[in-house]
Design a protein around this motif. Structure first.
Motif, PDB file in Angstrom:
ATOM      1  N   PRO A 172       3.052   9.040 -19.973  1.00 50.64           N
ATOM      2  CA  PRO A 172       1.943   8.855 -19.271  1.00 50.64           C
ATOM      3  C   PRO A 172       0.596   8.686 -19.838  1.00 50.64           C
ATOM      4  N   HIS A 173      -0.179   7.641 -19.042  1.00 54.14           N
ATOM      5  CA  HIS A 173      -1.646   7.179 -19.670  1.00 54.14           C
ATOM      6  C   HIS A 173      -2.368   7.350 -18.549  1.00 54.14           C
ATOM      7  N   PHE A 174      -3.782   7.396 -18.884  1.00 54.14           N
ATOM      8  CA  PHE A 174      -4.785   7.808 -18.114  1.00 54.14           C
ATOM      9  C   PHE A 174      -5.123   6.577 -17.229  1.00 54.14           C
ATOM     10  N   TYR A 175      -5.258   6.661 -15.687  1.00 55.55           N
ATOM     11  CA  TYR A 175      -5.711   5.434 -15.088  1.00 55.55           C
ATOM     12  C   TYR A 175      -6.497   5.972 -13.778  1.00 55.55           C
ATOM     13  N   GLN A 176      -7.540   5.756 -13.727  1.00 55.93           N
ATOM     14  CA  GLN A 176      -8.128   6.345 -12.426  1.00 55.93           C
ATOM     15  C   GLN A 176      -8.067   5.563 -11.220  1.00 55.93           C
ATOM     16  N   PHE A 177      -7.304   6.146 -10.163  1.00 62.00           N
ATOM     17  CA  PHE A 177      -7.135   5.613  -8.978  1.00 62.00           C
ATOM     18  C   PHE A 177      -8.008   6.428  -7.827  1.00 62.00           C
ATOM     19  N   GLU A 178      -8.807   5.761  -6.901  1.00 63.42           N
ATOM     20  CA  GLU A 178      -9.716   6.547  -6.340  1.00 63.42           C
ATOM     21  C   GLU A 178      -9.188   7.235  -5.174  1.00 63.42           C
ATOM     22  N   SER A 179      -8.165   6.583  -4.460  1.00 58.32           N
ATOM     23  CA  SER A 179      -7.442   6.992  -3.224  1.00 58.32           C
ATOM     24  C   SER A 179      -7.386   5.560  -2.341  1.00 58.32           C
ATOM     25  N   PRO A 180      -6.455   5.561  -1.466  1.00 62.12           N
ATOM     26  CA  PRO A 180      -6.521   4.267  -0.460  1.00 62.12           C
ATOM     27  C   PRO A 180      -7.488   4.339   0.423  1.00 62.12           C
ATOM     28  N   LEU A 181      -7.884   5.607   0.831  1.00 67.83           N
ATOM     29  CA  LEU A 181      -9.195   5.686   1.762  1.00 67.83           C
ATOM     30  C   LEU A 181     -10.301   5.057   0.916  1.00 67.83           C
ATOM     31  N   LEU A 182     -10.708   5.454  -0.059  1.00 67.54           N
ATOM     32  CA  LEU A 182     -11.962   5.013  -0.816  1.00 67.54           C
ATOM     33  C   LEU A 182     -11.830   3.503  -1.078  1.00 67.54           C
ATOM     34  N   ARG A 183     -10.652   3.009  -1.404  1.00 67.97           N
ATOM     35  CA  ARG A 183     -10.645   1.395  -1.595  1.00 67.97           C
ATOM     36  C   ARG A 183     -10.754   0.820  -0.392  1.00 67.97           C
ATOM     37  N   LEU A 184     -10.110   1.134   0.809  1.00 68.83           N
ATOM     38  CA  LEU A 184     -10.332   0.430   1.903  1.00 68.83           C
ATOM     39  C   LEU A 184     -11.816   0.404   2.364  1.00 68.83           C
ATOM     40  N   GLY A 191       2.957   9.696  -7.226  1.00 63.15           N
ATOM     41  CA  GLY A 191       3.043   9.245  -6.015  1.00 63.15           C
ATOM     42  C   GLY A 191       2.923   7.864  -5.505  1.00 63.15           C
ATOM     43  N   LEU A 192       3.708   7.562  -4.389  1.00 66.71           N
ATOM     44  CA  LEU A 192       3.238   6.148  -3.914  1.00 66.71           C
ATOM     45  C   LEU A 192       1.963   5.907  -2.936  1.00 66.71           C
ATOM     46  N   VAL A 193       1.760   7.086  -2.414  1.00 64.43           N
ATOM     47  CA  VAL A 193       0.442   6.783  -1.468  1.00 64.43           C
ATOM     48  C   VAL A 193      -0.847   6.746  -2.580  1.00 64.43           C
ATOM     49  N   ASN A 194      -0.895   7.592  -3.485  1.00 67.59           N
ATOM     50  CA  ASN A 194      -1.991   7.632  -4.348  1.00 67.59           C
ATOM     51  C   ASN A 194      -1.721   6.745  -5.857  1.00 67.59           C
ATOM     52  N   SER A 195      -1.474   5.684  -5.400  1.00 68.04           N
ATOM     53  CA  SER A 195      -1.000   4.722  -6.550  1.00 68.04           C
ATOM     54  C   SER A 195      -1.810   3.163  -6.363  1.00 68.04           C
ATOM     55  N   GLU A 196      -2.094   2.577  -7.682  1.00 61.21           N
ATOM     56  CA  GLU A 196      -2.687   1.308  -7.592  1.00 61.21           C
ATOM     57  C   GLU A 196      -1.555   0.404  -6.707  1.00 61.21           C
ATOM     58  N   GLU A 197      -0.349   0.491  -7.381  1.00 65.89           N
ATOM     59  CA  GLU A 197       0.720  -0.361  -6.905  1.00 65.89           C
ATOM     60  C   GLU A 197       0.933  -0.178  -4.902  1.00 65.89           C
ATOM     61  N   PHE A 201      -1.601   0.544  -3.123  1.00 63.90           N
ATOM     62  CA  PHE A 201      -2.382   0.197  -2.467  1.00 63.90           C
ATOM     63  C   PHE A 201      -2.786  -1.238  -2.373  1.00 63.90           C
ATOM     64  N   GLN A 202      -2.161  -2.065  -3.514  1.00 64.31           N
ATOM     65  CA  GLN A 202      -2.283  -3.490  -3.763  1.00 64.31           C
ATOM     66  C   GLN A 202      -1.249  -4.093  -2.521  1.00 64.31           C
ATOM     67  N   ASN A 203      -0.300  -3.585  -2.476  1.00 63.92           N
ATOM     68  CA  ASN A 203       0.878  -4.050  -1.534  1.00 63.92           C
ATOM     69  C   ASN A 203       0.441  -3.741  -0.177  1.00 63.92           C
ATOM     70  N   LEU A 204      -0.363  -2.568   0.180  1.00 68.61           N
ATOM     71  CA  LEU A 204      -0.799  -2.551   1.392  1.00 68.61           C
ATOM     72  C   LEU A 204      -2.147  -3.263   1.656  1.00 68.61           C
ATOM     73  N   ARG A 205      -2.862  -3.635   0.773  1.00 68.69           N
ATOM     74  CA  ARG A 205      -4.065  -4.296   0.979  1.00 68.69           C
ATOM     75  C   ARG A 205      -3.576  -5.741   1.156  1.00 68.69           C
ATOM     76  N   ARG A 206      -2.654  -6.661   0.565  1.00 72.49           N
ATOM     77  CA  ARG A 206      -2.216  -7.767   0.842  1.00 72.49           C
ATOM     78  C   ARG A 206      -1.298  -7.914   1.822  1.00 72.49           C
ATOM     79  N   MET A 266       3.395  -5.655  -9.127  1.00 65.32           N
ATOM     80  CA  MET A 266       3.603  -5.652  -7.459  1.00 65.32           C
ATOM     81  C   MET A 266       5.171  -5.156  -7.016  1.00 65.32           C
ATOM     82  N   HIS A 267       5.946  -5.601  -7.701  1.00 56.58           N
ATOM     83  CA  HIS A 267       7.379  -5.424  -7.287  1.00 56.58           C
ATOM     84  C   HIS A 267       8.219  -5.179  -8.725  1.00 56.58           C
TER      85      HIS A 267
END
Length: 533
Positions: free
Chosen positions: A44-56, A302-308, A310-315, A357-358
């Motif tokens: 594990p490494h530190f990576y700060q993901f704010e949440s899909p809600l904040l990113r949207l 988890g899937l929802v709280n992840s950069e991966e 959100f990036q798939n959702l956003r695109r 992304m995949h």
């Protein structure tokens, strides 16, 4: 065009789980993470993901309107008086919470689906938007499908028959994180665990069984809907002639080890080919878009709280180009009875993103199984590898003080062969961590010129690029457009590297198809994200 987003959370379990879910103002859509798995050692490494809600909110300019109660606030506004670029949370568990009522109601999925449709219609009326985006985690995707496949068709009957495609008038897209589209099955127990779960309905988990899924996914006005599901009915499939599969995207998790529910017993029961709760083959709708990421069903990885995620959702929601990659003309060496099994591993990277992304690999129990063509003249039948989405309207990095003119992504391919004898792999001549072919295709896409133009592209294998990929710039003419008569569509082919064509066929190639999506439905990006470049 900005369209409202409605989030639908997943299964909460029994009373205490429901109470905990209800305590969250946003039902989990606001949860972020500081953990990420990177590298072959999976440390594990530190990576700060704010949440899909904040990113949207921060990246797409969406608004969150609460005011004590989202639904009450919505009801009090004049029709057309609410901004369409807003996020709404379907709070279907509130009536079942012991903390909000002395006599909590029993949760019923069909009722949650009907309430979702009422929310969709209310959001449409108050915002003036023609449709909404549905974003769902786990069981939330089944609530969305129940609305799409049963509730809306039942309320849109024509000549007494449900109209299966009626939900397309109200829903622009459905994005699911780890939804058990094919139900929840266990790798242990030979089907006994599923029977016990469905018979006892432990914490309401019967909804993941075949009979209950048939009940809430099939319109009651359908004469075939009475009794048990027909033998040919499959939970995982959405009905033909219904909601367009091109509007559905399924994000599939491949990391069961980090799913900590029930002290890890869930992931052991479901098996290695899963996200810890949902088996990989049950996590996507056949024919829909999908991506595989090494994330668990929920939790810190988890899937929802992840950069991966959100990036798939956003695109998928906001990208205006669709990129499809097919493998064509592959001729496997050997014969059909030589016991060789071929697997293809793929990984998609996009310039500017810190995540893949995949990713489909044997290590994650989800490589692409390559079947030998039954007859020789089918060798050109396309083998779909993946579909992704790009946005032409996001800023791109500077090159010599000017914005780069292309969007870049890279697809890594790894072809592996294994020997099989009597159903077991034979490792006598096996070399671990080696492949028969491995290379990365670097693709640059030039956006369409004007509203009616078509995109074009360049592609080169990394093995032929001198120096670093970041320093390479496409030169010369783009790949020949194989579909020049179709406006808004470009298709080009690139042969596999010469060193492997002697083994896999002179015509073995990747076919890239770039399609412009309906720009009237895709809002422009709001900020300077460099991920889709």
């Amino acid at each position: 065009m900005d369209l409202p987003i409605i989030y639908v959370r997943g299964f909460a379990g029994g009373g205490s789980g429901i109470d905990k879910a209800v305590d969250d103002p946003f039902y989990g859509f606001n949860e972020g993470s500081v953990h990420v798995r990177v590298g072959k050692d999976s440390r594990p490494h530190f990576y700060q993901f704010e949440s899909p809600l904040l990113r949207l909110i921060t990246e797409q300019g969406y608004r969150l309107l609460v005011h004590g109660s989202q639904e009450r606030y919505l009801e009090q506004q004049p029709d057309g008086g609410v901004a369409p670029n807003t996020i709404w949370v379907h709070r279907f568990y509130d009536q079942a919470a012991s903390t909000l009522a002395h006599e909590p109601e029993k949760y019923v999925l069909e009722e949650a689906a009907a309430d979702l449709f009422r929310l969709v219609m209310g959001v449409k009326r108050k915002t003036g938007a023609p449709r909404v985006h549905l974003v769902a985690h786990s069981m939330g995707g089944l609530i969305c499908r129940a609305m799409i496949q049963r509730v809306v068709p039942e309320q849109s009957c024509v000549a007494g028959r449900p109209r299966p495609d009626a939900a397309a008038d109200h829903v622009q897209s459905l994005f699911t994180y780890g939804t058990p589209h094919g139900g929840i099955e266990f790798a242990l127990g030979f089907g006994l665990l599923e029977k016990v779960r469905d018979a006892l309905d432990i914490n309401g988990a019967e909804i993941f069984g075949r009979q209950r899924m048939y009940d809430y996914l099939t319109p009651r006005t359908d004469p075939t809907a009475d009794g048990s599901p027909p033998e040919d009915w499959r939970e995982v499939e959405m009905p033909a002639g219904g909601f367009p599969l091109d509007r559905v995207f399924c994000l599939v998790g491949t990391n069961p080890e980090d799913y900590a529910v029930a002290m890890g017993l869930s992931s052991k029961a479901v098996g290695a080919r899963s996200d810890g709760l949902v088996q990989i083959d049950n996590a996507y709708v056949p024919g829909a878009h999908r991506a595989f990421v090494h994330r668990s069903h929920s939790g810190r990885y988890g899937l929802v709280n992840s950069e991966e995620g959100f990036q798939n959702l956003r695109r998928f929601l906001f990208g205006d180009l669709q990129i499809r990659v097919d493998l064509c003309g592959l001729r496997l060496p050997g014969t059909a009875d030589d016991g060789t099994v071929w697997q293809l591993e793929t990984a998609l990277a996009i310039r500017g993103l810190p995540v893949l992304m995949h990713e489909q690999t044997a290590a994650h129990h989800c490589p692409i199984q390559i079947e030998r063509p039954r007859v020789e003249d089918t060798s050109d039948t396309p083998m779909p590898l993946l579909t992704t989405f790009l946005s032409t309207r996001e800023p791109r990095p500077l090159d010599g003080g000017r914005q780069c003119s292309t969007l870049r992504h890279a697809l890594t391919l790894r072809l592996v062969s294994l020997r099989e004898d009597a159903g077991f792999f034979d490792f006598g001549d096996h070399l671990e961590q080696t492949s028969d072919f491995e290379d990365t295709l670097v693709v640059d896409i030039a956006p369409p010129a004007g509203e009616t133009g078509s995109p074009c592209g360049w592609a080169v294998w990394n093995s032929s690029i001198p120096g670093a990929i970041r320093d390479w710039q496409p030169t010369g003419d783009p790949l020949t457009d194989e579909r020049p008569q179709e406006p808004g569509v470009w298709q080009g082919s690139v042969l596999l590297p010469e060193v492997c064509r002697a083994r896999f066929g002179d015509r073995a190639r990747l076919v890239l198809t770039v399609s412009a999506r309906d720009r009237a439905e895709v809002p422009a990006a709001r900020t300077g994200d460099l991920a889709m470049v």
